[in-house]
Structure formats: structure tokens, C-alpha cells
Scaffold this motif. Structure first.
Motif, PDB file in Angstrom:
ATOM      1  N   ALA A  76       0.838  -1.204   0.000  1.00  0.00           N
ATOM      2  CA  ALA A  76       0.000   0.000   0.000  1.00  0.00           C
ATOM      3  C   ALA A  76       0.871   1.251   0.000  1.00  0.00           C
ATOM      4  O   ALA A  76       0.575   2.232  -0.686  1.00  0.00           O
ATOM      5  CB  ALA A  76      -0.927  -0.005   1.215  1.00  0.00           C
ATOM      6  N   ARG A  77       1.950   1.222   0.763  1.00  0.00           N
ATOM      7  CA  ARG A  77       2.874   2.366   0.771  1.00  0.00           C
ATOM      8  C   ARG A  77       3.515   2.538  -0.606  1.00  0.00           C
ATOM      9  O   ARG A  77       3.704   3.660  -1.077  1.00  0.00           O
ATOM     10  CB  ARG A  77       3.939   2.158   1.833  1.00  0.00           C
ATOM     11  N   SER A  80       1.276   4.347  -3.112  1.00  0.00           N
ATOM     12  CA  SER A  80       0.902   5.708  -2.732  1.00  0.00           C
ATOM     13  C   SER A  80       1.551   6.702  -3.700  1.00  0.00           C
ATOM     14  O   SER A  80       2.679   6.475  -4.140  1.00  0.00           O
ATOM     15  CB  SER A  80       1.378   5.973  -1.308  1.00  0.00           C
ATOM     16  N   PRO A  81       0.864   7.778  -4.079  1.00  0.00           N
ATOM     17  CA  PRO A  81      -0.335   8.351  -3.485  1.00  0.00           C
ATOM     18  C   PRO A  81      -1.642   7.745  -3.993  1.00  0.00           C
ATOM     19  O   PRO A  81      -2.711   8.196  -3.582  1.00  0.00           O
ATOM     20  CB  PRO A  81      -0.249   9.825  -3.870  1.00  0.00           C
ATOM     21  N   ALA A  82      -1.573   6.769  -4.895  1.00  0.00           N
ATOM     22  CA  ALA A  82      -2.812   6.099  -5.304  1.00  0.00           C
ATOM     23  C   ALA A  82      -3.389   5.350  -4.110  1.00  0.00           C
ATOM     24  O   ALA A  82      -2.654   4.973  -3.191  1.00  0.00           O
ATOM     25  CB  ALA A  82      -2.531   5.126  -6.452  1.00  0.00           C
ATOM     26  N   PRO A  83      -4.692   5.106  -4.088  1.00  0.00           N
ATOM     27  CA  PRO A  83      -5.290   4.388  -2.964  1.00  0.00           C
ATOM     28  C   PRO A  83      -4.785   2.948  -2.903  1.00  0.00           C
ATOM     29  O   PRO A  83      -4.489   2.342  -3.933  1.00  0.00           O
ATOM     30  CB  PRO A  83      -6.793   4.409  -3.279  1.00  0.00           C
ATOM     31  N   HIS A 155       8.104  -0.040  -8.760  1.00  0.00           N
ATOM     32  CA  HIS A 155       7.490   1.110  -9.426  1.00  0.00           C
ATOM     33  C   HIS A 155       6.363   0.700 -10.369  1.00  0.00           C
ATOM     34  O   HIS A 155       5.581   1.555 -10.789  1.00  0.00           O
ATOM     35  CB  HIS A 155       8.557   1.908 -10.176  1.00  0.00           C
ATOM     36  N   ARG A 156       6.254  -0.578 -10.661  1.00  0.00           N
ATOM     37  CA  ARG A 156       5.172  -1.073 -11.515  1.00  0.00           C
ATOM     38  C   ARG A 156       3.990  -1.580 -10.694  1.00  0.00           C
ATOM     39  O   ARG A 156       2.975  -1.990 -11.247  1.00  0.00           O
ATOM     40  CB  ARG A 156       5.681  -2.206 -12.409  1.00  0.00           C
ATOM     41  N   LEU A 157       4.119  -1.592  -9.367  1.00  0.00           N
ATOM     42  CA  LEU A 157       3.063  -2.122  -8.504  1.00  0.00           C
ATOM     43  C   LEU A 157       1.853  -1.192  -8.516  1.00  0.00           C
ATOM     44  O   LEU A 157       1.986   0.020  -8.393  1.00  0.00           O
ATOM     45  CB  LEU A 157       3.584  -2.284  -7.073  1.00  0.00           C
ATOM     46  N   ARG A 158       0.670  -1.793  -8.642  1.00  0.00           N
ATOM     47  CA  ARG A 158      -0.578  -1.045  -8.625  1.00  0.00           C
ATOM     48  C   ARG A 158      -1.610  -1.805  -7.808  1.00  0.00           C
ATOM     49  O   ARG A 158      -1.552  -3.034  -7.714  1.00  0.00           O
ATOM     50  CB  ARG A 158      -1.143  -0.865 -10.052  1.00  0.00           C
ATOM     51  N   TYR A 168      -3.307  -6.600  -5.769  1.00  0.00           N
ATOM     52  CA  TYR A 168      -2.172  -5.812  -6.225  1.00  0.00           C
ATOM     53  C   TYR A 168      -1.637  -6.516  -7.466  1.00  0.00           C
ATOM     54  O   TYR A 168      -1.709  -7.742  -7.569  1.00  0.00           O
ATOM     55  CB  TYR A 168      -1.087  -5.748  -5.153  1.00  0.00           C
ATOM     56  N   PHE A 169      -1.120  -5.739  -8.421  1.00  0.00           N
ATOM     57  CA  PHE A 169      -0.593  -6.343  -9.636  1.00  0.00           C
ATOM     58  C   PHE A 169       0.562  -5.509 -10.164  1.00  0.00           C
ATOM     59  O   PHE A 169       0.762  -4.370  -9.742  1.00  0.00           O
ATOM     60  CB  PHE A 169      -1.691  -6.473 -10.703  1.00  0.00           C
ATOM     61  N   LEU A 170       1.333  -6.102 -11.091  1.00  0.00           N
ATOM     62  CA  LEU A 170       2.413  -5.386 -11.751  1.00  0.00           C
ATOM     63  C   LEU A 170       1.908  -4.863 -13.096  1.00  0.00           C
ATOM     64  O   LEU A 170       1.420  -5.639 -13.917  1.00  0.00           O
ATOM     65  CB  LEU A 170       3.620  -6.303 -11.969  1.00  0.00           C
TER      66      LEU A 170
END
Length: 203
Positions: A76-77, A80-83, A155-158, A168-170
Motif C-alpha cells: 500500500a505504501r 501511494s499516493p494512489a489508494p 514502481h510497476r506495482l498497482r 495488487y498487480f504489476l
């Protein structure tokens, strides 16, 4: 080596009926997850195997759940700043707490040393290793989380923003918004329905 961190994070998932299910909810489910992911544990642990000596009770389950919570809190961190994932919104650990828990878990695996025989390939050897299979399991999960979060793929984590998804995905492509075509299709259908019905977009 970071695959194991994603597998532990994915034990929190959508149940197909509008809710969330926990793949580690019982000792039996936890034991099944451990057995299914034993090859990944072995990969992270430099070839050391869990074997069949780990007796999974509620104490083991709760320790694994704790490491999962640390992994998902740090995921989650990372986004961030995405939810964060909707499943984590109300149960995130403070970053310092999550970091301490992940590092403590990884410490159970021992220290990574490089071994390079005269005739052979370099490999990782773990020093101060424990014979306890629980240490191996928790250490491997912790190490996998560290490897991912300290690596370039972070940096690809969403977090998938689809209404009922908690994954969560790449991100494979800058235009990729959802974790899967299924979530994308469902969101497009939902948006179309909301426009026709005149309901707000956040339902």
C-alpha cells in the motif's frame, strides 16, 4: 524471488459475491497454501526445503497472517499516493511497524552469503540458518517481500481500482489500469450501467 510475496498478498481476494475471502482463514487453508507454495519457499531459501515437519496450527497461521499484513501494508505504501487495495484501507500497519515485522521475518532465514565454487556457478548460501521449518517459511516470505520492495519492479506495482477487486498487480503497460481483462470489462459494464441509471460513479 519476489513471486512468493505476491502469492501471500493474493490470499486476500474477492470472493465472487461482492465480499473478500481470506485464503489463510483457517489452519487447514493455511496448510494447503504452504504446500502449494513450498517450491517458491525453497527457491527463496536457496534450495532448502520445508519438508513435511511443519505442523500448521492456529499459532503458525497467525504468524503467517502477520507477515502478510506487513507485506500488504508495504505494498500500500509502494502504490501511494494512489489508494491501496480496498481490503487494506482500514487495516494498514504503520510503515515503521510493517518494516520491522518484515525484517524480523526475513532474519529467520539467516544472512545471505555468496558461494562460488572454482568450477560452478555462484549461488546464495544462508548462514546462521535455522532447522525450524517455520523459520524457513516466514523467512522466505519476508525475504521475498524485501527483494520485491527493494527492486525495480516496485514502481510497476498497482492496486486494482475495480469496484470489487482487492488485488495488487504489476503494470505491464502504462495504459494498463486493471489487474486483468475481467476487471476491466466488469468496470466498463458498471460504468455504462451507472451512466444509464444516473447513479454516482463510486458505488
Amino acid at each position: 524471488m519476489s513471486v512468493l510475496a505476491f502469492e501471500i498478498a493474493a490470499t486476500i481476494r474477492h470472493d465472487g459475491q461482492g465480499g473478500v475471502t481470506d485464503g489463510l482463514a483457517t489452519a487447514e487453508l493455511t496448510e494447503a497454501w504452504i504446500q502449494a507454495n513450498a517450491p517458491l519457499v525453497e527457491e527463496v531459501a536457496g534450495g532448502r526445503s520445508l519438508g513435511s515437519s511443519l505442523s500448521v496450527d492456529d499459532g503458525v497461521r497467525l504468524q503467517l497472517v502477520g507477515v502478510r499484513r506487513a507485506v500488504r501494508s508495504l505494498f500500500a505504501r509502494a502504490v501511494s499516493p494512489a489508494p491501496p487495495s480496498k481490503a487494506d484501507a482500514t487495516r494498514l500497519l504503520a510503515p515503521a511497524t510493517a518494516l520491522a515485522m518484515l525484517n524480523e521475518a526475513a532474519d529467520r532465514l539467516g544472512s545471505a552469503h555468496l558461494e562460488w565454487p572454482d568450477e560452478g556457478e555462484p549461488r546464495t548460501r544462508w548462514s546462521a540458518e535455522s532447522a525450524d521449518p517455520l523459520d524457513l517459511l516466514l523467512g522466505a516470505v519476508g525475504r521475498s517481500g524485501i527483494d520485491f520492495l527493494a527492486g525495480p519492479d516496485r514502481h510497476r506495482l498497482r492496486a486494482c481500482p475495480a469496484a470489487r477487486c482487492v488485488k495488487y498487480f504489476l503494470q505491464d503497460d502504462p495504459r494498463q489500469t486493471w489487474c486483468s481483462p475481467t476487471c476491466g470489462n466488469r468496470e466498463r459494464v458498471n460504468r455504462h450501467y451507472r451512466r444509464k441509471a444516473g447513479t454516482p460513479n463510486d458505488l
